[in-house]
Design a protein around this motif. Sequence first.
Motif, PDB file in Angstrom:
ATOM      1  N   ASN A   1       0.826  -1.201   0.000  1.00  0.00           N
ATOM      2  CA  ASN A   1       0.000   0.000   0.000  1.00  0.00           C
ATOM      3  C   ASN A   1       0.865   1.259   0.000  1.00  0.00           C
ATOM      4  O   ASN A   1       0.684   2.162  -0.833  1.00  0.00           O
ATOM      5  CB  ASN A   1      -0.920  -0.021   1.225  1.00  0.00           C
ATOM      6  CG  ASN A   1      -2.076   0.947   1.111  1.00  0.00           C
ATOM      7  OD1 ASN A   1      -1.976   1.986   0.478  1.00  0.00           O
ATOM      8  ND2 ASN A   1      -3.187   0.616   1.742  1.00  0.00           N
ATOM      9  N   ALA A   2       1.815   1.332   0.938  1.00  0.00           N
ATOM     10  CA  ALA A   2       2.674   2.522   1.040  1.00  0.00           C
ATOM     11  C   ALA A   2       3.512   2.708  -0.219  1.00  0.00           C
ATOM     12  O   ALA A   2       3.668   3.835  -0.721  1.00  0.00           O
ATOM     13  CB  ALA A   2       3.570   2.406   2.272  1.00  0.00           C
ATOM     14  N   GLY A   3       4.054   1.615  -0.757  1.00  0.00           N
ATOM     15  CA  GLY A   3       4.892   1.711  -1.951  1.00  0.00           C
ATOM     16  C   GLY A   3       4.118   2.217  -3.158  1.00  0.00           C
ATOM     17  O   GLY A   3       4.609   3.078  -3.914  1.00  0.00           O
ATOM     18  N   LEU A   4       2.904   1.700  -3.358  1.00  0.00           N
ATOM     19  CA  LEU A   4       2.095   2.153  -4.489  1.00  0.00           C
ATOM     20  C   LEU A   4       1.679   3.617  -4.340  1.00  0.00           C
ATOM     21  O   LEU A   4       1.690   4.379  -5.314  1.00  0.00           O
ATOM     22  CB  LEU A   4       0.862   1.263  -4.629  1.00  0.00           C
ATOM     23  CG  LEU A   4       1.101  -0.154  -5.159  1.00  0.00           C
ATOM     24  CD1 LEU A   4      -0.179  -0.966  -5.107  1.00  0.00           C
ATOM     25  CD2 LEU A   4       1.649  -0.120  -6.586  1.00  0.00           C
ATOM     26  N   LEU A   5       1.303   4.018  -3.116  1.00  0.00           N
ATOM     27  CA  LEU A   5       0.937   5.424  -2.899  1.00  0.00           C
ATOM     28  C   LEU A   5       2.102   6.353  -3.202  1.00  0.00           C
ATOM     29  O   LEU A   5       1.944   7.383  -3.885  1.00  0.00           O
ATOM     30  CB  LEU A   5       0.464   5.614  -1.454  1.00  0.00           C
ATOM     31  CG  LEU A   5      -0.881   5.004  -1.071  1.00  0.00           C
ATOM     32  CD1 LEU A   5      -1.103   5.127   0.435  1.00  0.00           C
ATOM     33  CD2 LEU A   5      -2.028   5.680  -1.817  1.00  0.00           C
ATOM     34  N   ALA A   6       3.293   6.017  -2.693  1.00  0.00           N
ATOM     35  CA  ALA A   6       4.467   6.861  -2.925  1.00  0.00           C
ATOM     36  C   ALA A   6       4.823   6.919  -4.406  1.00  0.00           C
ATOM     37  O   ALA A   6       5.158   7.982  -4.941  1.00  0.00           O
ATOM     38  CB  ALA A   6       5.647   6.327  -2.106  1.00  0.00           C
ATOM     39  N   TRP A   7       4.740   5.763  -5.076  1.00  0.00           N
ATOM     40  CA  TRP A   7       5.081   5.716  -6.501  1.00  0.00           C
ATOM     41  C   TRP A   7       4.119   6.555  -7.323  1.00  0.00           C
ATOM     42  O   TRP A   7       4.531   7.304  -8.217  1.00  0.00           O
ATOM     43  CB  TRP A   7       5.065   4.262  -6.975  1.00  0.00           C
ATOM     44  CG  TRP A   7       5.338   4.115  -8.450  1.00  0.00           C
ATOM     45  CD1 TRP A   7       6.516   4.321  -9.100  1.00  0.00           C
ATOM     46  CD2 TRP A   7       4.380   3.746  -9.454  1.00  0.00           C
ATOM     47  NE1 TRP A   7       6.360   4.097 -10.440  1.00  0.00           N
ATOM     48  CE2 TRP A   7       5.069   3.743 -10.696  1.00  0.00           C
ATOM     49  CE3 TRP A   7       3.028   3.412  -9.423  1.00  0.00           C
ATOM     50  CZ2 TRP A   7       4.426   3.419 -11.892  1.00  0.00           C
ATOM     51  CZ3 TRP A   7       2.386   3.084 -10.611  1.00  0.00           C
ATOM     52  CH2 TRP A   7       3.084   3.097 -11.830  1.00  0.00           C
ATOM     53  N   LEU A   8       2.833   6.475  -7.041  1.00  0.00           N
ATOM     54  CA  LEU A   8       1.844   7.240  -7.794  1.00  0.00           C
ATOM     55  C   LEU A   8       1.984   8.740  -7.539  1.00  0.00           C
ATOM     56  O   LEU A   8       1.866   9.552  -8.469  1.00  0.00           O
ATOM     57  CB  LEU A   8       0.436   6.770  -7.438  1.00  0.00           C
ATOM     58  CG  LEU A   8       0.048   5.392  -7.983  1.00  0.00           C
ATOM     59  CD1 LEU A   8      -1.271   4.926  -7.382  1.00  0.00           C
ATOM     60  CD2 LEU A   8      -0.034   5.412  -9.506  1.00  0.00           C
ATOM     61  N   LEU A   9       2.232   9.132  -6.281  1.00  0.00           N
ATOM     62  CA  LEU A   9       2.456  10.548  -5.988  1.00  0.00           C
ATOM     63  C   LEU A   9       3.677  11.073  -6.740  1.00  0.00           C
ATOM     64  O   LEU A   9       3.646  12.163  -7.328  1.00  0.00           O
ATOM     65  CB  LEU A   9       2.632  10.752  -4.483  1.00  0.00           C
ATOM     66  CG  LEU A   9       1.377  10.709  -3.616  1.00  0.00           C
ATOM     67  CD1 LEU A   9       1.759  10.700  -2.140  1.00  0.00           C
ATOM     68  CD2 LEU A   9       0.469  11.906  -3.906  1.00  0.00           C
ATOM     69  N   HIS A  10       4.759  10.290  -6.735  1.00  0.00           N
ATOM     70  CA  HIS A  10       5.986  10.709  -7.424  1.00  0.00           C
ATOM     71  C   HIS A  10       5.771  10.772  -8.929  1.00  0.00           C
ATOM     72  O   HIS A  10       6.226  11.710  -9.601  1.00  0.00           O
ATOM     73  CB  HIS A  10       7.113   9.742  -7.079  1.00  0.00           C
ATOM     74  CG  HIS A  10       8.420  10.081  -7.737  1.00  0.00           C
ATOM     75  ND1 HIS A  10       9.204  11.132  -7.318  1.00  0.00           N
ATOM     76  CD2 HIS A  10       9.072   9.519  -8.802  1.00  0.00           C
ATOM     77  CE1 HIS A  10      10.283  11.208  -8.074  1.00  0.00           C
ATOM     78  NE2 HIS A  10      10.227  10.237  -8.986  1.00  0.00           N
ATOM     79  N   ARG A  11       5.059   9.786  -9.469  1.00  0.00           N
ATOM     80  CA  ARG A  11       4.822   9.744 -10.913  1.00  0.00           C
ATOM     81  C   ARG A  11       4.018  10.952 -11.379  1.00  0.00           C
ATOM     82  O   ARG A  11       4.214  11.453 -12.488  1.00  0.00           O
ATOM     83  CB  ARG A  11       4.082   8.448 -11.254  1.00  0.00           C
ATOM     84  CG  ARG A  11       3.824   8.226 -12.739  1.00  0.00           C
ATOM     85  CD  ARG A  11       3.016   6.964 -12.943  1.00  0.00           C
ATOM     86  NE  ARG A  11       2.735   6.729 -14.350  1.00  0.00           N
ATOM     87  CZ  ARG A  11       1.950   5.776 -14.811  1.00  0.00           C
ATOM     88  NH1 ARG A  11       1.355   4.956 -13.943  1.00  0.00           N
ATOM     89  NH2 ARG A  11       1.737   5.627 -16.103  1.00  0.00           N
TER      90      ARG A  11
END
Length: 531
Positions: free
Chosen positions: A419-429
Motif C-alpha cells: 500500500n505505502a509503496g504504491l501510494l508513494a510511486w503514484l504521488l511521485h509519478r
Amino acid sequence: MIRNILSVGGLTLVSRALGFLRDILTAALLGAGPVADAFFVAFRLPNHFRALFAEGAFNAAFVPLFSGTLVQEGHAAAKRFAEDVMALLVVAQGVLLVAVMAAMPGFITVFAPGFSDEPEKFELAVLFTRITFPYLLLISLVSLYGGVLNSLGRFGAAAAAPVLLNLCLIASLLAAAPLAPTVGHALSWGVFAAGVAQFLFLAGAVRRAGMGLRLRLPRMTAGVRRFLTVLGPAALGAGLTQINLFADTIIASMLPTGAVSYLYYADRLNQLPLGVIGIAIGTVLLPEMARRIKSGDERGAVESQNRAVELSLTLTLPAAAAFLVAGLPILSVLFQHGRFGAEDAAAAAATLQAYALGLPAFVVIRSLVTGFHARHDTATPVRVALAATVVNVAVKLALMGPLAQVGLAVGTSLSAWVNAGLLAWLLHRRGLFTADARLRRNLPRMALAAAGMAAALWALRSPLSPWLHGGALWERVGALALLCVAGLVVYGALAFGLGLVRRSDLGRLLRRDRGTKPPVSPPPVSPPPSP
C-alpha cells in the motif's frame, strides 16, 4: 504542525494508556481460552461495523457538509441538517440491529466460521455479540455528535470520549466479573455500558454548545441526498480496510484456540504507535496541506508532507525495533498474569514481531494518502487499498497453515508495504511528492539510530532476564521500565549525535509552546433575511 500533532496525540495517549491497563486486567482474568476468543469476536464485530459506518465513511461525508452548511446557511440550517442525518442514521442502524439480533447464529457462522466446530465457544460468541452489538447504534450517534462538536471548534469532548470505554471495561473487570457467570459476560455488558456512557457524555456536550439535536422523522432532503452521494465512495474506501480486518477474524477463527487472543494482544501493542503517531499526523497534515494547495503553495504542501513522513519514521522506527527485539519481555511483563501463561506470551510475542515488520509502513500511509485527499482525489487510495487487500488475503491464506496467527500478521505487514509503496510511486509519478534532500539525508540516520537502540536492548535482555521473567511483579515492571528508559536514552543520544534531531529545532518548538495560543475564530453568524 508538529506542535499540533503532539497535542492531538496527547489525548489519544491517555486513552491508550488506560487501554493497556484494561488489557493487563483482561489477560489476567480472562486468559486466552474459548471464553476469551468468543468475547474478542463479539467485541470486534460491532467495532468493524463502527469503523465502516460510524467513523471513517460517516465522518468523511458528514463533517464537510455540516461545516459548509454552518458557514453558508447558518446555525439553524446546520442543526436541521444534523437532525435529518441523525434520523436516517437511527433508522438504518435500527434495521441493521434488529436483523442481526434476529439472525445472530447465522451471523456468527459467517464471520467466525471456525467456531461452528466448538459448540460451547459458538454459543458464547452468539450470546456475547447479542449483548455488545447495540454498541454500534450508540457509537454511531457518538460519531455524529463528535462531528458536530469538531465543526464547532470544540475538540475536547470528542477526543475524551474513548476514555469512557476503557473506564467502563476496567470497572466491569473489577466490579462485575466476580458476579457474572464468566469474565466474558462482564466485559460484554461493559461494552454496552460504555456505549451508553459515551452517548450521554457527548449529547450533553452538544447541548451545552447550543446545538442540542432532536430526533425527527426521516426526510429525504437535498442535504441528505448530498450526504448519501458523498457517503458512497467513502464507504467503499472504509469497506476495504474492514475487509482486511474481517479476513483476520474469519481466518483466525479457523486456527487453534488462542489464535484470536494472540492476535488481539499483539495488535493492541502494535496499535499504540500507530494510533498516537499515525492518527495524529494524519489529522493535522490534511488541513495543513489543503490550505497550502488552495493558496497555490504546492512547494509548501510537499515540504509539509516531507516533514510528516520524516517525523513518522523518526518516531516509529524505534518502536518497531523495540517490538522486534524486546517483544517477549514487553508482552510477558504486561500480560503474563493469572490465566495468561508463558506459552501464551511467547505466541503473542511472535505475532507482535510480525506486526512490527509493517509498522513503519502503516504510519507512513497516513501521510501519503493525505497527498491525494488534500487534492480531492479519494478514488486513487481506494484502488491502491484494493490491490493491497488482495495481497493481504492471499498471503494470509498461504501462511495460516505453517505459521498460524503469525502468518496472518505477516500478511498484514506485507500488504501495508504494498500500500505505502504504491501510494508513494503514484504521488511521485504525478509530480506531487518527492523525497527532499533533508528526508533523504535523514533516512539512513534513522535506520542507524534504530539499529543501535535495538543492539542495546538485545545486550540488556540477558542480564535483566531474571527480573523480566521471574520474581515479584514490581521487579518485572521495574526491569521493563529500565529496559525502556535505556532504549530511549540510546536512541535519543544517537539521534542527537547523528544530527537527526537538532537542539535548535527543539528550542523553537518549546518557545512556541510557551507562547500564547492563537485566538479562536467566532462562530459564523447567519445573514439577515432578505427584505
